[in-house]
Design a protein around this motif. Structure first.
Motif, PDB file in Angstrom:
ATOM      1  N   ALA A   1       0.841  -1.194   0.000  1.00 37.53           N
ATOM      2  CA  ALA A   1       0.000   0.000   0.000  1.00 37.53           C
ATOM      3  C   ALA A   1       0.875   1.242   0.000  1.00 37.53           C
ATOM      4  O   ALA A   1       2.097   1.165   0.031  1.00 37.53           O
ATOM      5  CB  ALA A   1      -0.935  -0.018   1.214  1.00 37.53           C
TER       6      ALA A   1
ATOM      7  N   GLU B   1      -8.763   2.837   5.944  1.00 39.91           N
ATOM      8  CA  GLU B   1      -9.484   2.165   4.864  1.00 39.91           C
ATOM      9  C   GLU B   1     -10.898   1.833   5.316  1.00 39.91           C
ATOM     10  O   GLU B   1     -11.172   1.743   6.518  1.00 39.91           O
ATOM     11  CB  GLU B   1      -8.759   0.882   4.443  1.00 39.91           C
ATOM     12  CG  GLU B   1      -8.786  -0.207   5.495  1.00 39.91           C
ATOM     13  CD  GLU B   1      -8.156  -1.512   5.022  1.00 39.91           C
ATOM     14  OE1 GLU B   1      -7.788  -1.602   3.838  1.00 39.91           O
ATOM     15  OE2 GLU B   1      -8.037  -2.426   5.859  1.00 39.91           O
TER      16      GLU B   1
ATOM     17  N   THR C   1      -5.368   1.119   9.846  1.00 46.10           N
ATOM     18  CA  THR C   1      -4.876  -0.096   9.212  1.00 46.10           C
ATOM     19  C   THR C   1      -3.677  -0.738   9.872  1.00 46.10           C
ATOM     20  O   THR C   1      -3.266  -1.819   9.477  1.00 46.10           O
ATOM     21  CB  THR C   1      -4.478   0.189   7.747  1.00 46.10           C
ATOM     22  OG1 THR C   1      -3.363   1.095   7.750  1.00 46.10           O
ATOM     23  CG2 THR C   1      -5.608   0.784   6.953  1.00 46.10           C
TER      24      THR C   1
ATOM     25  N   TRP D   1      -3.394  -2.885  -0.900  1.00 49.33           N
ATOM     26  CA  TRP D   1      -4.015  -3.846  -0.003  1.00 49.33           C
ATOM     27  C   TRP D   1      -3.158  -4.075   1.239  1.00 49.33           C
ATOM     28  O   TRP D   1      -1.988  -3.782   1.261  1.00 49.33           O
ATOM     29  CB  TRP D   1      -4.270  -5.177  -0.718  1.00 49.33           C
ATOM     30  CG  TRP D   1      -3.046  -5.884  -1.250  1.00 49.33           C
ATOM     31  CD1 TRP D   1      -2.536  -5.819  -2.511  1.00 49.33           C
ATOM     32  CD2 TRP D   1      -2.177  -6.783  -0.526  1.00 49.33           C
ATOM     33  NE1 TRP D   1      -1.411  -6.604  -2.621  1.00 49.33           N
ATOM     34  CE2 TRP D   1      -1.174  -7.220  -1.424  1.00 49.33           C
ATOM     35  CE3 TRP D   1      -2.150  -7.259   0.792  1.00 49.33           C
ATOM     36  CZ2 TRP D   1      -0.150  -8.106  -1.045  1.00 49.33           C
ATOM     37  CZ3 TRP D   1      -1.134  -8.138   1.175  1.00 49.33           C
ATOM     38  CH2 TRP D   1      -0.166  -8.550   0.253  1.00 49.33           C
ATOM     39  N   ARG D   2      -3.828  -4.582   2.253  1.00 46.91           N
ATOM     40  CA  ARG D   2      -3.149  -5.041   3.448  1.00 46.91           C
ATOM     41  C   ARG D   2      -4.028  -6.120   4.063  1.00 46.91           C
ATOM     42  O   ARG D   2      -5.246  -6.143   3.891  1.00 46.91           O
ATOM     43  CB  ARG D   2      -2.905  -3.912   4.432  1.00 46.91           C
ATOM     44  CG  ARG D   2      -4.174  -3.350   5.069  1.00 46.91           C
ATOM     45  CD  ARG D   2      -4.357  -3.795   6.504  1.00 46.91           C
ATOM     46  NE  ARG D   2      -5.673  -3.409   7.008  1.00 46.91           N
ATOM     47  CZ  ARG D   2      -6.019  -3.430   8.286  1.00 46.91           C
ATOM     48  NH1 ARG D   2      -5.144  -3.816   9.188  1.00 46.91           N
ATOM     49  NH2 ARG D   2      -7.225  -3.081   8.666  1.00 46.91           N
TER      50      ARG D   2
ATOM     51  N   LEU E   1      -2.710 -13.181  -2.189  1.00 42.48           N
ATOM     52  CA  LEU E   1      -2.388 -11.874  -2.759  1.00 42.48           C
ATOM     53  C   LEU E   1      -0.904 -11.765  -3.112  1.00 42.48           C
ATOM     54  O   LEU E   1      -0.543 -11.253  -4.171  1.00 42.48           O
ATOM     55  CB  LEU E   1      -2.792 -10.765  -1.781  1.00 42.48           C
ATOM     56  CG  LEU E   1      -4.301 -10.525  -1.661  1.00 42.48           C
ATOM     57  CD1 LEU E   1      -4.615  -9.689  -0.428  1.00 42.48           C
ATOM     58  CD2 LEU E   1      -4.844  -9.852  -2.903  1.00 42.48           C
TER      59      LEU E   1
ATOM     60  N   GLU F   1     -10.406  -9.498  -3.478  1.00 39.55           N
ATOM     61  CA  GLU F   1      -8.968  -9.590  -3.720  1.00 39.55           C
ATOM     62  C   GLU F   1      -8.597  -9.035  -5.094  1.00 39.55           C
ATOM     63  O   GLU F   1      -7.577  -8.352  -5.251  1.00 39.55           O
ATOM     64  CB  GLU F   1      -8.512 -11.043  -3.583  1.00 39.55           C
ATOM     65  CG  GLU F   1      -8.614 -11.563  -2.155  1.00 39.55           C
ATOM     66  CD  GLU F   1      -8.542 -13.069  -2.071  1.00 39.55           C
ATOM     67  OE1 GLU F   1      -8.489 -13.591  -0.949  1.00 39.55           O
ATOM     68  OE2 GLU F   1      -8.561 -13.744  -3.131  1.00 39.55           O
TER      69      GLU F   1
ATOM     70  N   GLU G   1      -8.514  -5.320  -4.822  1.00 40.73           N
ATOM     71  CA  GLU G   1      -7.329  -4.837  -4.110  1.00 40.73           C
ATOM     72  C   GLU G   1      -6.108  -4.839  -5.022  1.00 40.73           C
ATOM     73  O   GLU G   1      -5.330  -3.875  -5.040  1.00 40.73           O
ATOM     74  CB  GLU G   1      -7.080  -5.715  -2.881  1.00 40.73           C
ATOM     75  CG  GLU G   1      -8.100  -5.469  -1.776  1.00 40.73           C
ATOM     76  CD  GLU G   1      -7.974  -6.470  -0.650  1.00 40.73           C
ATOM     77  OE1 GLU G   1      -8.156  -6.070   0.513  1.00 40.73           O
ATOM     78  OE2 GLU G   1      -7.712  -7.654  -0.927  1.00 40.73           O
TER      79      GLU G   1
ATOM     80  N   SER H   1      -6.292  -1.987  -7.425  1.00 43.16           N
ATOM     81  CA  SER H   1      -5.982  -0.674  -6.859  1.00 43.16           C
ATOM     82  C   SER H   1      -4.484  -0.448  -6.776  1.00 43.16           C
ATOM     83  O   SER H   1      -4.007   0.664  -6.920  1.00 43.16           O
ATOM     84  CB  SER H   1      -6.626  -0.508  -5.480  1.00 43.16           C
ATOM     85  OG  SER H   1      -6.022  -1.358  -4.527  1.00 43.16           O
TER      86      SER H   1
END
Length: 264
Positions: free
Chosen positions: A110, A131, A169, A217-218, A233, A250, A253, A256
């Motif tokens: 991210a 998020e 997050t 993503w995380r 991922l 997923e 994510e 993104s």
């Protein structure tokens, strides 16, 4: 900046994966979660890692030693599991300036660099990545309450009835002001000293707090299924899994991440 990583947890919800190791050493894609954290912080030019350890700390110390990828490691011992604000205070003697903080059970891809940049640009006392999560999951996190303009008015740790699905997050930057706030925090109903309560004290004392919407993503690896999701991922990013092998969330994510990279 130094980087403080909170890695003292037992990982009770990750059993049986944590039957013989601390949570931070549970493997994602063949490597401990904590290695993924340190790699992310290394990319942010961390000048020193301060690892807050507790449960089975000797395993973590034995695995990492006194440096990682050439960056020195200092260990701080949280002797009792009294919450994240208490864990942050155990690192205070090793920090004398703005610093990064990461929860050692998260795997990220991210825009962490934007949080660091925001801290510097705004001369803020805190900046953190936020998020939106499904409403039914919000009670697992520190929830951010906002006004109509999107300004953060309050943060609440693991509320039974969340007022928002916007959550922190697990990556932050702080000035040393956070240590004073952590000392003022009262124990919660869970008997812990909560980091969101300390951040809330900063907000209400008029300190500058910046929030950065997450891109990418995380995964907060709290349960075995979270570990499996993080592995999917990571493998998809390496091209070992096709996009059609991921679920819709997923896929979004990963998209993104691609969009953010294209924007660069």
């Amino acid at each position: 900046m130094k980087a403080v990583v909170l890695a003292a947890g037992k990982g009770t919800r990750l059993q049986p994966l944590t039957n013989d190791k601390p949570k931070a050493l549970v493997e994602v894609d063949g490597r401990p979660i904590l290695e993924h954290c340190l790699d992310s912080l290394y990319e942010l030019d961390a000048e020193e890692f301060v690892l807050v350890v507790g449960h089975r700390k000797e395993q973590i110390i034995g695995h990492f030693g006194d440096e990682y990828r050439g960056v020195p490691i200092t260990y701080a011992h949280q002797r009792e599991a009294l919450g994240l604000a208490h864990a942050v205070l155990t690192a205070e003697e090793h920090v004398d300036d703005d610093f990064m903080l990461m929860l050692g059970d998260n795997v990220f891809n991210a825009n962490l660099d934007e949080v660091v940049a925001r801290q510097h640009e705004d001369h803020a006392d805190a900046a953190f990545l936020v998020e939106e999560v499904p409403w039914e999951e919000a009670s697992r996190y520190g929830v951010c309450v906002t006004n109509d303009d999107g300004d953060i008015l309050e943060v609440v740790e693991k509320p039974d009835e969340p007022e928002s699905n916007l959550v922190m997050t697990g990556f932050y930057t702080f000035s040393p002001a956070i240590f004073h706030a952590c000392r003022l925090v009262q124990a919660s109903d869970r008997g812990e000293y909560e980091l969101p309560d300390a951040i809330d004290l900063l907000i209400h004392s008029g300190r500058t707090i910046s929030a950065v919407p997450a891109e990418g993503w995380r995964v907060d690896v709290g349960y075995p299924e979270d570990r499996a999701r993080a592995e999917r991922l990571v493998r998809a990013e390496r091209g070992e899994l096709g996009i059609d092998e991921l679920d819709a969330a997923e896929q979004a994510e990963l998209s993104s991440v691609t969009s953010a990279e294209d924007g660069d």
